[in-house]
Motif scaffolding. Structure first.
Motif, PDB file in Angstrom:
ATOM      1  N   TYR A 361       0.885  -1.210  -0.146  1.00 48.22           N
ATOM      2  CA  TYR A 361       0.159  -0.017  -0.062  1.00 48.22           C
ATOM      3  C   TYR A 361       0.858   1.298  -0.071  1.00 48.22           C
ATOM      4  O   TYR A 361       0.581   2.130  -0.698  1.00 48.22           O
ATOM      5  N   GLU A 364       2.843   1.559  -3.465  1.00 48.57           N
ATOM      6  CA  GLU A 364       2.005   2.143  -4.445  1.00 48.57           C
ATOM      7  C   GLU A 364       1.652   3.797  -4.361  1.00 48.57           C
ATOM      8  O   GLU A 364       1.575   4.561  -5.266  1.00 48.57           O
TER       9      GLU A 364
ATOM     10  N   ASP B  13     -10.922  -1.345   5.445  1.00 50.00           N
ATOM     11  CA  ASP B  13      -9.406  -0.802   5.316  1.00 50.00           C
ATOM     12  C   ASP B  13      -8.885  -1.748   4.644  1.00 50.00           C
ATOM     13  O   ASP B  13      -8.063  -1.270   3.413  1.00 50.00           O
ATOM     14  N   ILE B  14      -9.123  -3.147   4.429  1.00 48.16           N
ATOM     15  CA  ILE B  14      -8.451  -4.013   3.779  1.00 48.16           C
ATOM     16  C   ILE B  14      -8.987  -3.980   2.295  1.00 48.16           C
ATOM     17  O   ILE B  14      -8.106  -4.077   1.491  1.00 48.16           O
ATOM     18  N   VAL B  16      -9.996  -0.965   1.034  1.00 46.07           N
ATOM     19  CA  VAL B  16      -9.442   0.082   0.505  1.00 46.07           C
ATOM     20  C   VAL B  16      -7.863   0.032   0.106  1.00 46.07           C
ATOM     21  O   VAL B  16      -7.471   0.345  -0.994  1.00 46.07           O
ATOM     22  N   MET B  17      -7.222  -0.693   0.914  1.00 46.70           N
ATOM     23  CA  MET B  17      -5.944  -1.001   0.408  1.00 46.70           C
ATOM     24  C   MET B  17      -5.709  -2.085  -0.604  1.00 46.70           C
ATOM     25  O   MET B  17      -4.811  -1.848  -1.498  1.00 46.70           O
ATOM     26  N   ARG B  20      -6.077  -0.176  -3.938  1.00 50.07           N
ATOM     27  CA  ARG B  20      -5.037   0.835  -4.035  1.00 50.07           C
ATOM     28  C   ARG B  20      -3.788   0.146  -4.857  1.00 50.07           C
ATOM     29  O   ARG B  20      -3.272   0.420  -5.767  1.00 50.07           O
ATOM     30  N   ILE B  21      -3.772  -1.201  -4.221  1.00 55.53           N
ATOM     31  CA  ILE B  21      -2.669  -1.951  -4.832  1.00 55.53           C
ATOM     32  C   ILE B  21      -3.105  -2.664  -6.159  1.00 55.53           C
ATOM     33  O   ILE B  21      -2.124  -2.933  -6.987  1.00 55.53           O
ATOM     34  N   VAL B  23      -4.982  -5.665  -6.267  1.00 58.19           N
ATOM     35  CA  VAL B  23      -5.014  -7.118  -6.288  1.00 58.19           C
ATOM     36  C   VAL B  23      -6.363  -7.326  -5.955  1.00 58.19           C
ATOM     37  O   VAL B  23      -7.027  -6.573  -5.033  1.00 58.19           O
ATOM     38  N   LEU B  26      -6.193 -10.885  -0.305  1.00 55.03           N
ATOM     39  CA  LEU B  26      -4.901 -10.867   0.344  1.00 55.03           C
ATOM     40  C   LEU B  26      -4.016 -11.860  -0.147  1.00 55.03           C
ATOM     41  O   LEU B  26      -2.837 -11.876  -0.165  1.00 55.03           O
ATOM     42  N   ALA B  28      -3.902 -13.019  -3.083  1.00 60.88           N
ATOM     43  CA  ALA B  28      -3.073 -12.551  -4.490  1.00 60.88           C
ATOM     44  C   ALA B  28      -1.843 -11.751  -4.342  1.00 60.88           C
ATOM     45  O   ALA B  28      -1.147 -11.690  -5.284  1.00 60.88           O
ATOM     46  N   LEU B  29      -1.579 -11.225  -2.770  1.00 65.89           N
ATOM     47  CA  LEU B  29      -0.512 -10.509  -2.593  1.00 65.89           C
ATOM     48  C   LEU B  29       0.737 -11.681  -2.671  1.00 65.89           C
ATOM     49  O   LEU B  29       2.091 -11.110  -2.598  1.00 65.89           O
TER      50      LEU B  29
END
Lengths: 490, 435, 125
Positions: A361, A364, B13-14, B16-17, B20-21, B23, B26, B28-29
């Motif tokens: 996060y 990016e 939160d998760i 939103v994050m 932004r990334i 994906v 989780l 997929a990270l």
């Protein structure tokens, strides 16, 4: 200057005391020491009252920054929040009052904590056994390499005197290898930041004791070819060593043991949330795969068939030796045990996932202001290579990574790790960990963006930072040229 | 299932994050981790505990430890910890800080380490101290390496057999892998006088494993005449009253700082101290803090002489150590600030009173013989048991004492600190008389 | 642009050599001192040490770096500039006036392999 802005020596006054001790235990029994072994002059320690000691160190603490003060995105250091209950549990008298040489039968609780922690670490890493004797990560590396050398020596294979280390490795890797009597062979990274497997192949041979790797590596990148690398090193007769400094993103996600690593260490003060204490005490337990446990240093904690715990203390032919005074930093192990029990099997899977989420996060959100040399998914941390626009102009040099780091301090954030890894000249290594909220990450991102703007507009502002810390940038050249390393009465 | 209070992430939160990334979820990270290495299924861990459950669990585990009155030293000493120390050392600005790399916001840590170094120099009489090491035995092993590094092309170190067994074992372990030749000697002075080929250094205890305060008259001169270094292993608490390594002419002083107010904690965390004479400063391993000033002339403290260290020198560094036992150095610094020279003398006197009283009472039981009748000791001594050692120890454990540690030589070792009262000593003796 | 003094020979690792009969006087170039920044310590060998060409004989230290010194020639160390132990800044201030060691050469033909100032200028930039 604040009144208490002193050294404790400068608060000293002859005749003052901060201790509360009886006059005698059994009067008349302490003989005068013979002159030949008696100290002639009292040591020049301060003489200070208790209240002065308390105020002095309270004031010193206020000149410090910890995880409890604010966000601490120090790359490769895993500065996660340390649950307070862990401290209280480690301070229980039932654990603190145990002498390390007591009969194991009288310390079953302590040994059970160690044993259960060992089982949990084994489950999380895929290793079979752990020792808690090493007191830090570097100490664990050294111990692990001793295990590696012992493995070869026991097989009569004495020609294996070299160890392969990637150029992105932590500086401790080559230093630990040298202390262990191994010669370091460096393998290069490819432009994508991963170990160059083609460059590795020609280095392998009958003189290779093994290879040390951090995975994800110090760029925060997972070494995808780890399976092939491990197979190559094993085929040449070497062992694979896992430097656990970067274990946090894999916690609850993947296990070094499944990737072909034979020996590893963990940093309990990183992944397992024990406080860093301003540089220690840590704990660097070393794990081995099945079949190598006899090589671990003594003493070793074992579970007997009747369920009781025992210590194997006698030196053995197979064992790598003894690497610390007793059983290691058990006070730290106790905190890690508490953390593992709080996490439990339900929450352990969240550690690595949230840590990785936070890192990506931030990456990016800042990659348009800071140079990102290697794009794509990172794990728990990533590396920028300085500012995209450093503001350099006629007569004013551009803002460097050091300047960015120092400017961050003005905003109440700790700086990232800087100038490491050495692969980039302006490295900024950011590791947020899983315990930071979205709001904290956003605040950090906003400040990093503001600093980038400041650099473009007025780099001198950054050169002069920090502006709000207790001191400005100290003269480190003077400190090294004319070392003043202890207090001298002025 | 118990909730886990230390992750602040809400589902929103998760989301939103991840967005932004770019994906999906989780997992997929971790797409860059080959499928074969991604752990499937759960982990073999216990279920999560709530804080209250954890407290109960650890209190129950603690109850599995016997609560004993400790009458043994042998490298870990049950001295009293003043309440001030845990109160101050628990301040989270100290506790949760990292190594003081960003010196502008680490002046607290840097300053107490500077004070610590100054105090270690005061106790040992040496010129330079490092910021501390893991523990006493590892500091001794580093001293051996330092002797070899300071005397080019020499590779043998003579080590006294009267050092604590764990000190010798750690020295031997480190030396074995760095190719240093360690010779364990029963009579150091004689062996040095006879001449040892290739001698780089000699390591001796200030107070030996039998509790005897050693006399090293003439040793330093002989060691130096051979072109080697003398390292002395010391109990820093005792240095308030016994001759310092500097007074004996030693070049390096090492030992365990645990006796300066650090709890026993079943063996750690403790602290190794290490100090040397000025001329060997550049060979001293470990972190070192120095005094300098900032641009405005304000006094400032920094990590210095870093070119010796692993992050710059890599494989050519003086050691691989890259931390210290910083928080334990704070414990020691606060302890010594409270004690001062007089308090430390008092601790030694009180311990010595109890030890000599116990010594006399034990001999009077007729169950022991003196081993070193004419040698001076402080808080620790050995006796030759005239009764079965196992039965002796079982009796003591049953009576709530940890005492009479059996040594390799067939002696039993006792230690009395200022924490032990006359009533406890009398009770220990009574338990033995009943044997 | 760094200063490259005429009349000296240079190594690729940035040492200079001034030849005085059988003795090679060795220091580091202006380029090397500038790259290091403020030099805080010069680690010196002992007189009488024997060196082969390419051996490291000491190191320059700055606050954040350390750089090994390599002997351009083989021979025996006959003198060491002890003054640098107390005043390492001399290497920064006057690199060509601050010799570090003098080596009595065992094979003066090794000098032929060293670089001329012109050839060294190609490296030192």
């Amino acid at each position: 200057m604040k009144y208490y802005d002193k050294l404790v020596f400068e608060l000293s006054k002859p005749g003052r005391c901060g201790f509360s001790l009886p006059e005698h235990v059994v009067e008349g029994y302490a003989p005068e020491l013979p002159e030949r072994v008696r100290r002639t002059e009292a040591p020049a320690l301060p003489e200070v009252s208790e209240v002065d000691v308390v105020r002095h160190y309270t004031n010193l603490s206020q000149m410090n920054f910890g995880v409890d003060t604010g966000f601490y995105p120090l790359g490769s250091c895993t500065m996660k929040y340390n649950p307070k209950i862990d401290e209280e549990m480690a301070a229980l008298p039932a654990f603190q009052e145990v002498h390390p040489l007591q009969d194991p039968a009288t310390m079953q609780g302590t040994l059970r904590v160690c044993y259960e922690t060992e089982r949990a670490l084994a489950a999380l890493t895929g290793m079979k056994h752990f020792t808690f004797a090493p007191c830090a990560g570097a100490h664990g590396e050294l111990t692990g390499l001793m295990v590696m050398r012992r493995y070869h020596a026991l097989r009569g294979d004495t020609a294996r005197t070299k160890v392969i280390v990637p150029d992105s490795a932590h500086g401790t890797n080559p230093a630990s290898a040298a202390v262990c009597g191994l010669e370091v062979v460096v393998v290069k990274s490819r432009p994508d930041g991963l170990v160059d497997v083609d460059a590795l192949r020609p280095l392998l041979g009958p003189d290779i004791a093994g290879m040390m790797m951090t995975n994800p590596n110090t760029l925060g990148l997972f070494e995808r070819e780890i399976g092939e690398i491990a197979a190559l090193v094993h085929a040449c007769g070497g062992l694979m060593y896992y430097d656990g400094a970067n274990m946090n993103p894999l916690l609850g996600v993947a296990r070094p043991g499944d990737m072909g690593f034979d020996v590893m260490h963990l940093n309990l003060h990183k992944s397992f949330s024990t406080p860093h204490g301003g540089g220690g005490p840590g704990s660097g337990p070393v794990g081995v795969r099945e079949g190598l446990e006899e090589l671990l240093p003594r003493p070793r904690i074992v579970r007997r068939e009747d369920g009781h715990f025992d210590l194997l203390s006698e030196p053995s032919e197979a064992s790598a030796g003894r690497v610390s005074a007793f059983l290691g930093n058990l006070g730290v192990v106790l905190r890690a045990y508490a953390y593992i029990r709080l996490l439990g099997r339900e929450h352990v899977g969240e550690v690595g996932r949230y840590a990785t989420l936070s890192a990506n996060y931030i990456k990016e959100a800042l990659k348009d202001c800071y140079k990102l040399p290697i794009p794509g998914l990172c794990k728990h941390e990533f590396v920028f290579d300085g500012l995209i626009n450093d503001g350099a102009r006629e007569g004013v040099p551009g803002a460097t990574t050091l300047d960015v780091a120092k400017r961050l301090l003005d905003f109440g954030f700790h700086a990232p790790t800087i100038y490491f890894p050495l692969l980039f000249h302006q490295a900024i290594m950011i590791e947020p960990t899983e315990t930071e909220s979205l709001e904290t990450l956003d605040a950090f991102i906003a400040v990093m963006r503001q600093i980038a703007e400041e650099a473009a507009r007025d780099p001198q502002l950054l050169h002069d930072a920090p502006h709000t810390a207790p001191i400005g940038r100290p003269d480190e050249t003077l400190a090294a040229r004319q070392p003043v390393l202890r207090y001298a009465k002025g | 299932m118990a909730s886990f209070a230390w992750f602040p992430h809400t589902d929103e939160d998760i989301r939103v994050m991840l967005e932004r990334i770019g994906v999906e979820n989780l997992d997929a990270l971790f797409d860059d981790i080959p499928e074969a290495f991604r752990h499937k299924g759960g982990f073999d861990l216990e279920p999560a505990l709530s804080e209250q459950q954890l407290r109960a669990q650890l209190e129950a585990l603690g109850a599995e430890n016997a609560r004993l009155k400790v009458f043994v030293g042998a490298g870990a000493y049950d001295h009293y910890t003043p309440a001030v120390i845990p109160a101050l050392a628990a301040r989270s600005e100290f506790l949760t800080a990292y190594t003081p790399y960003q010196c502008e916001i680490s002046q607290g840590t840097l300053r107490y380490i500077f004070e610590y170094q100054s105090m270690i120099c005061a106790l040992t009489g040496m010129d330079v101290s490092n910021a501390s090491m893991y523990d006493g035995p590892t500091a001794a092993a580093e001293a051996v390496r330092m002797c070899v590094a300071s005397t080019r092309k020499r590779n043998s170190v003579l080590v006294s057999s009267a050092l604590l067994p764990q000190v010798i074992e750690v020295i031997e372990t480190y030396a074995r892998y760095s190719g240093i030749n360690v010779v364990v000697s029963d009579s150091v002075l004689e062996d040095v006088c006879e001449g040892v080929l290739d001698l780089a250094g000699v390591v001796v205890p200030s107070i030996n494993r039998y509790g005897v305060i050693c006399d090293y008259t003439g040793l330093a001169e002989e060691v130096h005449a051979q072109g080697a270094l003398l390292a002395m292993y010391c109990d820093p608490s005792a240095l308030a009253v016994v001759k310092s390594p500097a007074e004996w002419g030693a070049d390096i002083a090492v030992g365990d700082g645990q006796s300066l107010g650090i709890p026993l904690s079943c063996g750690g965390p403790y602290l190794g101290f290490m100090a040397c004479r000025q001329e060997y400063m550049r060979k001293l391993p470990g972190r070192i803090v120095g005094e300098t000033s900032d641009a405005q002339g304000r006094r400032a403290y920094v990590l210095t002489l870093q070119a010796r260290e692993q992050h710059i020198r890599r494989e050519k560094a003086t050691s691989n150590i890259c931390s210290n036992e910083s928080l334990m150095a704070l414990w020691v610094t606060i302890y010594l600030s409270l004690m001062g020279p007089e308090g430390l003398r008092r601790v030694n006197r009180l311990s010595s009173e109890g030890a000599h009283y116990l010594y006399e009472r034990l001999l009077a039981t007729g169950k022991f013989e003196a081993v070193f009748p004419d040698q001076p000791f402080l808080k620790e001594f050995v006796l030759r048991p005239l009764v079965d050692v196992r039965r002796l120890q079982e009796r003591l454990y049953a009576a709530g004492f940890f005492a009479a540690l059996a040594t390799e030589e067939g002696y039993v070792s006792f230690c009395v600190t200022e924490k032990r009262t006359r009533a406890e000593i009398d009770a220990l003796v009574k338990a033995l008389e009943e044997l | 642009m760094s200063n490259i003094k005429e009349g000296l020979r240079y190594s690729e690792s940035h040492e200079w050599v001034w030849v005085d009969g059988k003795v090679a006087v060795i220091g580091v170039s202006d380029f090397a001192q500038a790259e290091m920044g403020d030099i805080t310590y010069v680690d010196l060998p002992d007189e009488g040490d024997s060196l082969a060409a390419g051996d490291d004989f000491g190191a320059l230290e700055s606050v954040k770096a350390s750089s090994e010194l390599y002997s351009p020639v083989s021979g025996t160390v006959v003198a060491v500039n002890e003054a640098l132990a107390d005043q390492p800044e001399k290497v920064n201030e006057d690199p060509y006036g601050s010799w570090i060691i003098k080596v009595e050469m065992s094979d003066p033909s090794e000098l032929d392999a060293l670089l001329s100032p012109q050839a060294y200028a190609e490296i030192a930039k």
